[in-house]
Design a protein around this motif. Structure first.
Motif, mmCIF file in Angstrom:
data_model
loop_
_atom_site.group_PDB
_atom_site.id
_atom_site.type_symbol
_atom_site.label_atom_id
_atom_site.label_comp_id
_atom_site.label_asym_id
_atom_site.label_seq_id
_atom_site.Cartn_x
_atom_site.Cartn_y
_atom_site.Cartn_z
ATOM 1 N N PRO A 342 0.817 -1.229 0.000
ATOM 2 C CA PRO A 342 0.000 0.000 0.000
ATOM 3 C C PRO A 342 0.844 1.270 0.000
ATOM 4 C CG PRO A 342 -0.843 -1.595 1.594
ATOM 5 C CD PRO A 342 0.489 -2.101 1.143
ATOM 6 N N ALA A 343 1.922 1.261 0.775
ATOM 7 C CA ALA A 343 2.780 2.441 0.831
ATOM 8 C C ALA A 343 3.474 2.679 -0.509
ATOM 9 C CB ALA A 343 3.817 2.277 1.939
ATOM 10 N N ALA A 346 0.999 4.264 -2.865
ATOM 11 C CA ALA A 346 0.794 5.663 -2.485
ATOM 12 C C ALA A 346 1.974 6.526 -2.934
ATOM 13 C CB ALA A 346 0.606 5.769 -0.974
ATOM 14 N N THR A 395 4.029 3.350 7.430
ATOM 15 C CA THR A 395 4.854 3.302 6.217
ATOM 16 C C THR A 395 4.192 4.078 5.080
ATOM 17 O OG1 THR A 395 3.882 1.137 5.684
ATOM 18 C CG2 THR A 395 6.037 1.147 6.755
ATOM 19 N N CYS A 396 2.873 4.125 5.042
ATOM 20 C CA CYS A 396 2.200 4.957 4.034
ATOM 21 C C CYS A 396 2.570 6.426 4.234
ATOM 22 C CB CYS A 396 0.683 4.785 4.117
ATOM 23 S SG CYS A 396 0.062 3.265 3.359
ATOM 24 N N ILE A 400 4.718 8.446 1.446
ATOM 25 C CA ILE A 400 4.136 9.639 0.838
ATOM 26 C C ILE A 400 5.092 10.825 0.990
ATOM 27 C CG2 ILE A 400 2.296 11.359 1.090
ATOM 28 C CD1 ILE A 400 0.393 9.033 1.699
#
Length: 525
Positions: A342-343, A346, A395-396, A400
């Motif tokens: 997911p990170a 992103a 971590t997202c 980012i």
């Protein structure tokens, strides 16, 4: 079970987003004609594939240390040279390939770099001994020139209004390569074999090389002779400290070998800088690198590279540690990679849009904001990394922040350097980021190793906490370093920006912007 498709689909979405920006306001490209008029989707897809092939190769081998040790009947110490040789060779070859691109044409050198990378990938896939794999990885490292060459091609051939978004996307791919490589490597090791780690790179780079043949070559070049003495000084100056850096876990930071090699390398690099200032046709133009904008940006990049290990190295180790140690999740290599997915998505999406942000706000504020955002995420990991949900969320935030800041960095370098020095300027910036990452990785490796004992060899939870706080400090220092980037007057309107004047706070040298696209002989002294 087929590999996950989310990274690929996200990359396609990011390319589409950049390519589909409104054509209104597109001005002439810098240094050459635009690629296919308003549409840049096809050329950008080729550059994305080229960048992805090299970026994921940095870490796809990491999950396979044990597999390579067993399959090639060698030791972990020998396998470590698969990473060390690649790092050292890429550090040396990246600025050299960038300079050759400035001299002989960036499209041509991009094809050469991709073909060398493909040949190295095939050789590694077919290798029967660890030292053949090491030699093949050195050949793969010539792909380090892919990023500065991509940046130069974008500057030369893309419409001006689409350059920041395209450069940001390529920079984001460079950033997520570590995370994506861990995921791809884990999937291939769990469901195929270690040889497919290299076959994937060969397929992607070969396809990108074919696509690169169709790109348009511009006429902006910096002809001259190859600075062989400078290249030799650079190679020696980088090799000696990097060898010492990669061996600190076994030699120790205070050993005579470590200190001696680092001191010798720094002395040679000083000689390299003095030599390059005196030679008529330098490998690296120190006057360009000495511009306050580029100097401050490279310093911030060094610190940023050293803090990126906070997510790329520490999180997979926590994920794969057994639950019995009190902090681990007990995941396999695939699970550890999926934890960062997911990170990574992103980061890719924010990188594709960072150019638009910098056009509106200038480059300095997103750069500082991104570093501070990453510092906040790393601080959260230092405080709490005990559950998968918290780690994914933190971590997202980190990715980012890093995606925003590191996507702005090459835009600052590209706008601030003369058009015929884009390759060497962005190549040195990529080198600085790699050195920072190597430094951060070795510092944290030493910190974790020191916390283990003979009875309990795994790192302690406190060691991970200290490592995350160390990364937080590095990200905060990078934000403070961004303050050193000089301010300039904002562009009065969008038309001025299209004409080549940098946006507010971009830190770009107005003289550099005014001479973008001009042949070197036509520029004012």
């Amino acid at each position: 079970m087929p590999p996950e498709r989310e990274p690929a689909s996200s990359a396609v979405s990011a390319v589409s987003a950049v390519a589909a920006e409104p054509a209104a306001g597109d001005g002439p490209s810098v240094g050459g004609p635009s690629v296919g008029g308003p549409s840049v989707g096809g050329p950008l897809a080729v550059l994305v594939m080229a960048a992805t092939a090299f970026s994921i190769a940095q870490t796809t081998v990491v999950p396979g240390v044990g597999t390579l040790t067993e399959a090639l009947h060698t030791t972990p110490a020998n396998v470590s040279w698969v990473f060390s040789a690649y790092l050292i060779a890429a550090a040396i070859l990246t600025p050299i390939m960038g300079r050759l691109g400035d001299m002989f044409g960036r499209r041509r050198l991009l094809v050469v770099a991709l073909l060398l990378f493909a040949v190295g990938s095939v050789a590694a896939a077919l290798a029967g001994s660890i030292w053949l794999v090491v030699a093949a990885r050195v050949l793969q490292a010539s792909g380090g020139g892919i990023f500065p060459l991509c940046f130069g091609i974008i500057r030369e051939t893309f419409p001006e209004r689409r350059q920041p978004g395209a450069i940001g996307l390529i920079a984001a791919i460079a950033g997520i390569g570590a995370g994506a490589g861990l995921l791809v490597g884990g999937l291939l090791l769990d469901h195929a074999s270690w040889r497919w780690i290299f076959w994937i790179g060969a397929i992607m780079s070969g396809a990108a090389a074919v696509g690169a043949l169709l790109l348009r070559e511009s006429g902006t070049r910096s002809p001259g002779r190859i600075d062989l003495p400078g290249a030799l000084l650079l190679a020696v100056g980088l090799t000696t400290p990097l060898v010492a850096l990669t061996q600190t876990s076994s030699w120790g930071w205070g050993s005579p070998r470590t200190l001696g090699l680092m001191a010798a390398g720094l002395a040679v690099l000083v000689c390299f800088g003095l030599f390059e200032r005196r030679v008529a046709e330098p490998l690296v133009d120190m006057r360009v690198l000495g511009r306050p904008v580029i100097l401050a940006t490279n310093f911030a990049t060094l610190l940023a590279g050293s803090c990126m290990f906070g997510a790329f190295v520490l999180v997979p180790q926590i994920a794969q540690a057994p639950e019995s140690v009190g902090y681990g999740f007990g995941l396999d290599a695939t699970g550890a990679g999926l934890l960062l997915l997911p990170a990574s998505v992103a980061m890719l999406l924010i990188g594709a849009n960072a150019g638009r942000v910098s056009l509106r706000l200038g480059a300095r504020r997103p750069l500082m904001g991104g570093f501070l955002f990453a510092a906040a995420g790393l601080a959260l990991l230092a405080v709490n990394h005990g559950s998968e949900g918290v780690v994914i969320a933190a971590t997202c935030v980190v990715f980012i922040g890093i995606g925003l800041s590191m996507s702005v960095v090459p835009n600052i370098i590209v706008v601030s350097a003369p058009a015929d020095a884009t390759g060497q300027a962005t190549g040195v910036n990529a080198l600085v980021r790699s050195v920072g990452a190597a430094l951060g990785s070795q510092v944290v490796a030493t910190l974790l190793a020191a916390s283990g004992t003979a009875d309990h060899p795994l790192p302690t939870d406190g060691a991970f906490t200290r490592a995350f706080w160390l990364a937080t400090g590095a990200a905060t220092c990078a934000a403070l370093a961004a303050v050193l980037i000089p301010r300039h007057r904002p562009a009065p309107n969008v038309d001025a920006d299209i004409a080549g004047v940098p946006p507010a706070d971009s830190g770009a040298d107005p003289a550099a912007a005014a001479t973008m696209g001009q042949p070197k002989a036509d520029r004012p002294a």
